[in-house]
Design a protein around this motif. Structure first.
Motif, PDB file in Angstrom:
ATOM      1  N   PRO A  51       0.828  -1.218   0.000  1.00  0.00           N
ATOM      2  CA  PRO A  51       0.000   0.000   0.000  1.00  0.00           C
ATOM      3  C   PRO A  51       0.857   1.261   0.000  1.00  0.00           C
ATOM      4  O   PRO A  51       1.992   1.271   0.491  1.00  0.00           O
ATOM      5  CB  PRO A  51      -0.823  -0.129   1.288  1.00  0.00           C
ATOM      6  CG  PRO A  51      -0.082  -1.108   2.138  1.00  0.00           C
ATOM      7  CD  PRO A  51       0.592  -2.045   1.198  1.00  0.00           C
ATOM      8  N   ILE A  52       0.287   2.335  -0.559  1.00  0.00           N
ATOM      9  CA  ILE A  52       1.027   3.581  -0.748  1.00  0.00           C
ATOM     10  C   ILE A  52       0.430   4.705   0.098  1.00  0.00           C
ATOM     11  O   ILE A  52      -0.787   4.895   0.127  1.00  0.00           O
ATOM     12  CB  ILE A  52       1.010   4.003  -2.232  1.00  0.00           C
ATOM     13  CG1 ILE A  52       1.673   2.926  -3.094  1.00  0.00           C
ATOM     14  CG2 ILE A  52       1.718   5.349  -2.422  1.00  0.00           C
ATOM     15  CD1 ILE A  52       1.518   3.174  -4.589  1.00  0.00           C
ATOM     16  N   THR A  53       1.305   5.456   0.771  1.00  0.00           N
ATOM     17  CA  THR A  53       0.929   6.642   1.539  1.00  0.00           C
ATOM     18  C   THR A  53       1.600   7.864   0.935  1.00  0.00           C
ATOM     19  O   THR A  53       2.779   7.814   0.575  1.00  0.00           O
ATOM     20  CB  THR A  53       1.362   6.498   3.014  1.00  0.00           C
ATOM     21  OG1 THR A  53       0.630   5.434   3.622  1.00  0.00           O
ATOM     22  CG2 THR A  53       1.102   7.790   3.796  1.00  0.00           C
ATOM     23  N   LEU A  54       0.858   8.971   0.827  1.00  0.00           N
ATOM     24  CA  LEU A  54       1.415  10.227   0.329  1.00  0.00           C
ATOM     25  C   LEU A  54       1.590  11.216   1.472  1.00  0.00           C
ATOM     26  O   LEU A  54       0.762  11.283   2.375  1.00  0.00           O
ATOM     27  CB  LEU A  54       0.482  10.869  -0.698  1.00  0.00           C
ATOM     28  CG  LEU A  54       0.078  10.070  -1.934  1.00  0.00           C
ATOM     29  CD1 LEU A  54      -0.804  10.938  -2.833  1.00  0.00           C
ATOM     30  CD2 LEU A  54       1.293   9.572  -2.691  1.00  0.00           C
ATOM     31  N   GLU A  55       2.668  12.013   1.409  1.00  0.00           N
ATOM     32  CA  GLU A  55       2.781  13.203   2.249  1.00  0.00           C
ATOM     33  C   GLU A  55       2.746  14.391   1.301  1.00  0.00           C
ATOM     34  O   GLU A  55       3.667  14.588   0.504  1.00  0.00           O
ATOM     35  CB  GLU A  55       4.067  13.223   3.081  1.00  0.00           C
ATOM     36  CG  GLU A  55       4.109  14.437   4.001  1.00  0.00           C
ATOM     37  CD  GLU A  55       5.446  14.644   4.721  1.00  0.00           C
ATOM     38  OE1 GLU A  55       5.520  15.592   5.524  1.00  0.00           O
ATOM     39  OE2 GLU A  55       6.408  13.894   4.470  1.00  0.00           O
ATOM     40  N   LEU A  56       1.670  15.166   1.360  1.00  0.00           N
ATOM     41  CA  LEU A  56       1.491  16.293   0.455  1.00  0.00           C
ATOM     42  C   LEU A  56       2.048  17.569   1.082  1.00  0.00           C
ATOM     43  O   LEU A  56       1.753  17.887   2.224  1.00  0.00           O
ATOM     44  CB  LEU A  56       0.006  16.470   0.139  1.00  0.00           C
ATOM     45  CG  LEU A  56      -0.688  15.259  -0.491  1.00  0.00           C
ATOM     46  CD1 LEU A  56      -2.156  15.568  -0.757  1.00  0.00           C
ATOM     47  CD2 LEU A  56       0.008  14.832  -1.774  1.00  0.00           C
ATOM     48  N   ARG A  76       5.205  -0.943   3.632  1.00  0.00           N
ATOM     49  CA  ARG A  76       4.361   0.045   2.961  1.00  0.00           C
ATOM     50  C   ARG A  76       5.262   0.989   2.181  1.00  0.00           C
ATOM     51  O   ARG A  76       6.435   1.161   2.525  1.00  0.00           O
ATOM     52  CB  ARG A  76       3.515   0.823   3.981  1.00  0.00           C
ATOM     53  CG  ARG A  76       2.408  -0.016   4.610  1.00  0.00           C
ATOM     54  CD  ARG A  76       1.831   0.613   5.866  1.00  0.00           C
ATOM     55  NE  ARG A  76       1.360   1.973   5.659  1.00  0.00           N
ATOM     56  CZ  ARG A  76       0.868   2.741   6.646  1.00  0.00           C
ATOM     57  NH1 ARG A  76       0.789   2.270   7.889  1.00  0.00           N
ATOM     58  NH2 ARG A  76       0.458   3.966   6.397  1.00  0.00           N
ATOM     59  N   ASN A  77       4.735   1.599   1.147  1.00  0.00           N
ATOM     60  CA  ASN A  77       5.488   2.562   0.336  1.00  0.00           C
ATOM     61  C   ASN A  77       5.039   3.987   0.644  1.00  0.00           C
ATOM     62  O   ASN A  77       3.856   4.219   0.900  1.00  0.00           O
ATOM     63  CB  ASN A  77       5.281   2.282  -1.151  1.00  0.00           C
ATOM     64  CG  ASN A  77       5.768   0.904  -1.561  1.00  0.00           C
ATOM     65  OD1 ASN A  77       6.810   0.446  -1.083  1.00  0.00           O
ATOM     66  ND2 ASN A  77       5.040   0.233  -2.432  1.00  0.00           N
ATOM     67  N   PHE A  78       5.988   4.922   0.575  1.00  0.00           N
ATOM     68  CA  PHE A  78       5.711   6.312   0.947  1.00  0.00           C
ATOM     69  C   PHE A  78       6.273   7.265  -0.107  1.00  0.00           C
ATOM     70  O   PHE A  78       7.416   7.115  -0.541  1.00  0.00           O
ATOM     71  CB  PHE A  78       6.301   6.625   2.319  1.00  0.00           C
ATOM     72  CG  PHE A  78       5.702   5.783   3.416  1.00  0.00           C
ATOM     73  CD1 PHE A  78       4.580   6.220   4.103  1.00  0.00           C
ATOM     74  CD2 PHE A  78       6.224   4.537   3.718  1.00  0.00           C
ATOM     75  CE1 PHE A  78       3.995   5.440   5.081  1.00  0.00           C
ATOM     76  CE2 PHE A  78       5.649   3.743   4.701  1.00  0.00           C
ATOM     77  CZ  PHE A  78       4.527   4.199   5.387  1.00  0.00           C
ATOM     78  N   ILE A  79       5.448   8.247  -0.475  1.00  0.00           N
ATOM     79  CA  ILE A  79       5.850   9.232  -1.479  1.00  0.00           C
ATOM     80  C   ILE A  79       5.621  10.630  -0.921  1.00  0.00           C
ATOM     81  O   ILE A  79       4.499  10.975  -0.540  1.00  0.00           O
ATOM     82  CB  ILE A  79       5.041   9.069  -2.779  1.00  0.00           C
ATOM     83  CG1 ILE A  79       5.171   7.640  -3.325  1.00  0.00           C
ATOM     84  CG2 ILE A  79       5.519  10.087  -3.831  1.00  0.00           C
ATOM     85  CD1 ILE A  79       4.248   7.347  -4.497  1.00  0.00           C
ATOM     86  N   GLY A  80       6.671  11.418  -0.864  1.00  0.00           N
ATOM     87  CA  GLY A  80       6.554  12.815  -0.458  1.00  0.00           C
ATOM     88  C   GLY A  80       6.448  13.698  -1.692  1.00  0.00           C
ATOM     89  O   GLY A  80       7.211  13.523  -2.647  1.00  0.00           O
ATOM     90  N   ILE A  81       5.498  14.620  -1.678  1.00  0.00           N
ATOM     91  CA  ILE A  81       5.282  15.505  -2.829  1.00  0.00           C
ATOM     92  C   ILE A  81       5.425  16.958  -2.403  1.00  0.00           C
ATOM     93  O   ILE A  81       4.839  17.385  -1.409  1.00  0.00           O
ATOM     94  CB  ILE A  81       3.889  15.283  -3.445  1.00  0.00           C
ATOM     95  CG1 ILE A  81       3.774  13.840  -3.956  1.00  0.00           C
ATOM     96  CG2 ILE A  81       3.634  16.271  -4.578  1.00  0.00           C
ATOM     97  CD1 ILE A  81       2.431  13.519  -4.566  1.00  0.00           C
ATOM     98  N   TRP A 127      -1.122  12.168   4.157  1.00  0.00           N
ATOM     99  CA  TRP A 127      -0.737  13.073   5.245  1.00  0.00           C
ATOM    100  C   TRP A 127      -0.572  14.472   4.672  1.00  0.00           C
ATOM    101  O   TRP A 127       0.110  14.655   3.661  1.00  0.00           O
ATOM    102  CB  TRP A 127       0.574  12.630   5.892  1.00  0.00           C
ATOM    103  CG  TRP A 127       0.417  11.522   6.882  1.00  0.00           C
ATOM    104  CD1 TRP A 127       0.376  10.182   6.616  1.00  0.00           C
ATOM    105  CD2 TRP A 127       0.271  11.655   8.294  1.00  0.00           C
ATOM    106  NE1 TRP A 127       0.216   9.469   7.778  1.00  0.00           N
ATOM    107  CE2 TRP A 127       0.143  10.352   8.832  1.00  0.00           C
ATOM    108  CE3 TRP A 127       0.228  12.746   9.162  1.00  0.00           C
ATOM    109  CZ2 TRP A 127      -0.021  10.109  10.182  1.00  0.00           C
ATOM    110  CZ3 TRP A 127       0.070  12.507  10.517  1.00  0.00           C
ATOM    111  CH2 TRP A 127      -0.050  11.204  11.018  1.00  0.00           C
ATOM    112  N   ILE A 128      -1.213  15.446   5.316  1.00  0.00           N
ATOM    113  CA  ILE A 128      -1.023  16.867   4.979  1.00  0.00           C
ATOM    114  C   ILE A 128      -0.418  17.512   6.217  1.00  0.00           C
ATOM    115  O   ILE A 128      -1.079  17.641   7.246  1.00  0.00           O
ATOM    116  CB  ILE A 128      -2.359  17.535   4.612  1.00  0.00           C
ATOM    117  CG1 ILE A 128      -3.042  16.777   3.465  1.00  0.00           C
ATOM    118  CG2 ILE A 128      -2.127  18.991   4.212  1.00  0.00           C
ATOM    119  CD1 ILE A 128      -4.461  17.236   3.197  1.00  0.00           C
TER     120      ILE A 128
END
Length: 222
Positions: free
Chosen positions: A46-51, A69-74, A119-120
C-alpha cells in the motif's frame, strides 16, 4: 538557503533514484507512473502520500516504521525534500520516493483508488478569502483526494493553524464525512495517536518552542 546551495541540491536530486521530477506537461498529458506506482517500487505494498512534504520528515519516519508500505513525499520545492531523499538513500529505505510537482496535479499523478493514506503536514492555511482555492482541504482538493484514495482510505491533517483546523473540521462536518479523530492540542491529549506525536517536523519544533498548540484531524472521505 543560498542560491548555490539550492543549485547543488537540485543537481544532486537529479542523481537520486528515489526522486522524480517530471515537467507539468508530463503529468497532465498521461503520467507514466499513474496507476503503476507499484511497478516503480517493485512490489504491491500500500502507498501513503505526504502532500507538501517539506523536508520529508513524515515520509521518512513512516517509511522506517512501516517497511511493508510505500511512501511518497510531494512538494514543488525540490531543494526542501532533498534532505529526506538523501536520508532515505543513506539508510537504504527502498520504500521511499519523492516527487517534485504541484499538489493540484495529484489526481493526474495517481490513478483512482491507488492510494491508501494521505498526510497533509503544516500546509499554508491561506487565510484570505481570495486564497480559499489554494487551501489544501478545500472542496476541490477533497474531491481529488477521494478519487485517488481507496474506499477506506485515510486523510491526516496536522497543523499549527487553528484557522485551518476549524475550517477543515467545519467543512467535513457539513459534508457528512467520517471524522475518526480531532483535537486542537495533540500534545496535551494522552490519547493522541503515536504517529502524530512521535514525529516532529522542522517547523513543528519551532512552533512547540514558542508554546504554539498543534492540531490534528484524521478522517475518511465518502
Amino acid at each position: 538557503m543560498g542560491s548555490k546551495n539550492k543549485l547543488k541540491r537540485f543537481n544532486e536530486n537529479a542523481t537520486f533514484k528515489n526522486v522524480i521530477q517530471p515537467a507539468r506537461e508530463e503529468v497532465v498529458s498521461h503520467f507514466k507512473y499513474q496507476g503503476k506506482w507499484n511497478e516503480f517500487f517493485g512490489n504491491d505494498h500500500p502507498i501513503t502520500l505526504e502532500l507538501g512534504c517539506g523536508k520529508g520528515e513524515y515520509t521518512v519516519a513512516l517509511a522506517r516504521k512501516y517497511p511493508n508500505r510505500n511512501f511518497i513525499g510531494i512538494d514543488i520545492q525540490g531543494a526542501r525534500f532533498w534532505r529526506g531523499a538523501k536520508t532515505a538513500l543513506e539508510e537504504g529505505l527502498n520504500n521511499v520516493a519523492f516527487m517534485r510537482t504541484q499538489i493540484e496535479l495529484v489526481d493526474a499523478a495517481f490513478a483512482e483508488s491507488e492510494i491508501q493514506e494521505i498526510w497533509i503536514t503544516f500546509p499554508d492555511p491561506q487565510m484570505k478569502y481570495k486564497r480559499t482555492k489554494h487551501r489544501m482541504t478545500n472542496p476541490e482538493f477533497l474531491v481529488k483526494y477521494q478519487r485517488i484514495l481507496q474506499p477506506n482510505g485515510i486523510v491526516n491533517l496536522k497543523t499549527d493553524s487553528e484557522f485551518m483546523h476549524g475550517y477543515t473540521l467545519g467543512l467535513l462536518q457539513g459534508r457528512g464525512e467520517e471524522i475518526l479523530y480531532a483535537h486542537h492540542d495533540v500534545y496535551s491529549n494522552t490519547e493522541s495517536p503515536d504517529e502524530v506525536t512521535a514525529t516532529q517536523t522542522f517547523y513543528e519544533k519551532q512552533y512547540l518552542e514558542i508554546g504554539k498548540a498543534i492540531t490534528y484531524i484524521k478522517f475518511r472521505l465518502h
